[in-house]
Design a protein around this motif. Structure first.
Motif, PDB file in Angstrom:
ATOM      1  N   PRO A 133       0.830  -1.207   0.000  1.00 11.39           N
ATOM      2  CA  PRO A 133       0.000   0.000   0.000  1.00 11.39           C
ATOM      3  C   PRO A 133       0.868   1.261   0.000  1.00 11.39           C
ATOM      4  N   ILE A 134       0.309   2.313  -0.519  1.00 15.81           N
ATOM      5  CA  ILE A 134       1.033   3.585  -0.565  1.00 15.81           C
ATOM      6  C   ILE A 134       1.185   4.114   0.854  1.00 15.81           C
ATOM      7  N   GLN A 135       2.394   4.427   1.206  1.00 11.46           N
ATOM      8  CA  GLN A 135       2.675   4.939   2.539  1.00 11.46           C
ATOM      9  C   GLN A 135       2.456   6.454   2.568  1.00 11.46           C
ATOM     10  N   ILE A 136       1.583   6.879   3.453  1.00 13.14           N
ATOM     11  CA  ILE A 136       1.356   8.310   3.630  1.00 13.14           C
ATOM     12  C   ILE A 136       2.353   8.791   4.673  1.00 13.14           C
ATOM     13  N   PRO A 137       3.148   9.799   4.334  1.00 12.74           N
ATOM     14  CA  PRO A 137       4.146  10.252   5.299  1.00 12.74           C
ATOM     15  C   PRO A 137       3.477  10.851   6.541  1.00 12.74           C
ATOM     16  N   ARG A 138       4.018  10.514   7.692  1.00  9.20           N
ATOM     17  CA  ARG A 138       3.483  11.043   8.952  1.00  9.20           C
ATOM     18  C   ARG A 138       3.984  12.457   9.142  1.00  9.20           C
ATOM     19  N   LEU A 139       3.132  13.291   9.663  1.00  7.64           N
ATOM     20  CA  LEU A 139       3.519  14.663   9.954  1.00  7.64           C
ATOM     21  C   LEU A 139       4.284  14.694  11.264  1.00  7.64           C
ATOM     22  N   ILE A 140       5.327  15.476  11.277  1.00  8.34           N
ATOM     23  CA  ILE A 140       6.107  15.559  12.506  1.00  8.34           C
ATOM     24  C   ILE A 140       5.362  16.416  13.530  1.00  8.34           C
ATOM     25  N   GLN A 141       5.501  16.053  14.784  1.00 11.23           N
ATOM     26  CA  GLN A 141       4.804  16.746  15.854  1.00 11.23           C
ATOM     27  C   GLN A 141       5.707  17.739  16.584  1.00 11.23           C
ATOM     28  N   ASN A 142       6.970  17.432  16.635  1.00  9.38           N
ATOM     29  CA  ASN A 142       7.904  18.291  17.362  1.00  9.38           C
ATOM     30  C   ASN A 142       8.985  18.794  16.419  1.00  9.38           C
ATOM     31  N   HIS A 143       9.168  20.109  16.433  1.00  7.34           N
ATOM     32  CA  HIS A 143      10.224  20.729  15.647  1.00  7.34           C
ATOM     33  C   HIS A 143      10.475  22.100  16.248  1.00  7.34           C
ATOM     34  N   GLU A 144      11.642  22.639  15.979  1.00  5.74           N
ATOM     35  CA  GLU A 144      11.984  23.927  16.594  1.00  5.74           C
ATOM     36  C   GLU A 144      11.096  25.071  16.107  1.00  5.74           C
ATOM     37  N   ILE A 145      10.530  24.966  14.904  1.00  6.49           N
ATOM     38  CA  ILE A 145       9.684  26.061  14.433  1.00  6.49           C
ATOM     39  C   ILE A 145       8.193  25.820  14.694  1.00  6.49           C
ATOM     40  N   ILE A 146       7.841  24.675  15.301  1.00  8.18           N
ATOM     41  CA  ILE A 146       6.452  24.385  15.638  1.00  8.18           C
ATOM     42  C   ILE A 146       6.242  24.723  17.106  1.00  8.18           C
ATOM     43  N   ARG A 147       5.259  25.579  17.349  1.00  5.49           N
ATOM     44  CA  ARG A 147       4.954  25.950  18.738  1.00  5.49           C
ATOM     45  C   ARG A 147       4.193  24.836  19.429  1.00  5.49           C
ATOM     46  N   ASP A 148       4.273  24.818  20.718  1.00  8.21           N
ATOM     47  CA  ASP A 148       3.543  23.868  21.527  1.00  8.21           C
ATOM     48  C   ASP A 148       2.066  24.273  21.539  1.00  8.21           C
ATOM     49  N   LEU A 149       1.164  23.302  21.613  1.00  8.84           N
ATOM     50  CA  LEU A 149      -0.262  23.599  21.615  1.00  8.84           C
ATOM     51  C   LEU A 149      -0.694  24.440  22.817  1.00  8.84           C
ATOM     52  N   PHE A 150       0.001  24.318  23.926  1.00  7.44           N
ATOM     53  CA  PHE A 150      -0.352  25.096  25.120  1.00  7.44           C
ATOM     54  C   PHE A 150      -0.175  26.596  24.881  1.00  7.44           C
ATOM     55  N   GLU A 151       0.765  26.965  24.042  1.00  5.08           N
ATOM     56  CA  GLU A 151       0.963  28.383  23.720  1.00  5.08           C
ATOM     57  C   GLU A 151      -0.223  28.927  22.935  1.00  5.08           C
ATOM     58  N   TYR A 152      -0.775  28.138  22.059  1.00  4.89           N
ATOM     59  CA  TYR A 152      -1.957  28.565  21.316  1.00  4.89           C
ATOM     60  C   TYR A 152      -3.166  28.671  22.247  1.00  4.89           C
TER      61      TYR A 152
END
Length: 135
Positions: free
Chosen positions: A110-129
């Motif tokens: 089956p075609i593999q759908i790439p997983r989205l990364i959850q943690n990265h230096e330019i991604i803010r934490d959900l608590f900040e939002y």
């Protein structure tokens, strides 16, 4: 002008070439060229399979080519091109054969759908939002 045709087996035609209108061949050739150019976008195996299907089945291959082209809606072009290569080796010019090959290939890999990364230096934490947006 009335023409009389004998009974023909299912899936075959009984029309003679001399009964066809004189203006039809040009339109037919343009239609074939259009189908082959679309098959060329899929890959080299698809174009070879398409040409062989037209050679073997004649006018009846047009609908078959439309079906092959429609398979690219649900399957990657590379996989359709692979199925055309396998069908050409076996000299099978049926839509069912292509569809079965594609379904089997899809089950095996089956075609593999790439997983989205959850943690990265330019991604803010959900608590900040959550602090900025009142709920």
């Amino acid at each position: 002008m009335c023409r009389c045709h004998c009974r023909a087996p299912a899936g075959t035609f009984a029309t003679r070439e001399e009964h066809r209108p004189a203006h039809k061949p040009a339109r037919e050739e343009a239609y074939v060229a259009n189908l082959l150019s679309k098959a060329e976008h899929i890959g080299s195996n698809a174009i070879e399979w398409s040409k062989a299907a037209i050679e073997e089945r004649g006018v009846r291959a047009y609908r078959l080519l439309q079906g092959m082209l429609s398979l690219t809606r649900n399957h990657p072009k590379e996989r359709v091109d692979w199925a055309c290569r396998v069908a050409l080796k076996r000299r099978q010019f049926r839509y069912k054969v292509l569809r079965r090959l594609l379904d089997q290939a899809a089950e095996q890999s089956p075609i593999q759908i790439p997983r989205l990364i959850q943690n990265h230096e330019i991604i803010r934490d959900l608590f900040e939002y959550a602090k900025e947006v009142p709920v």
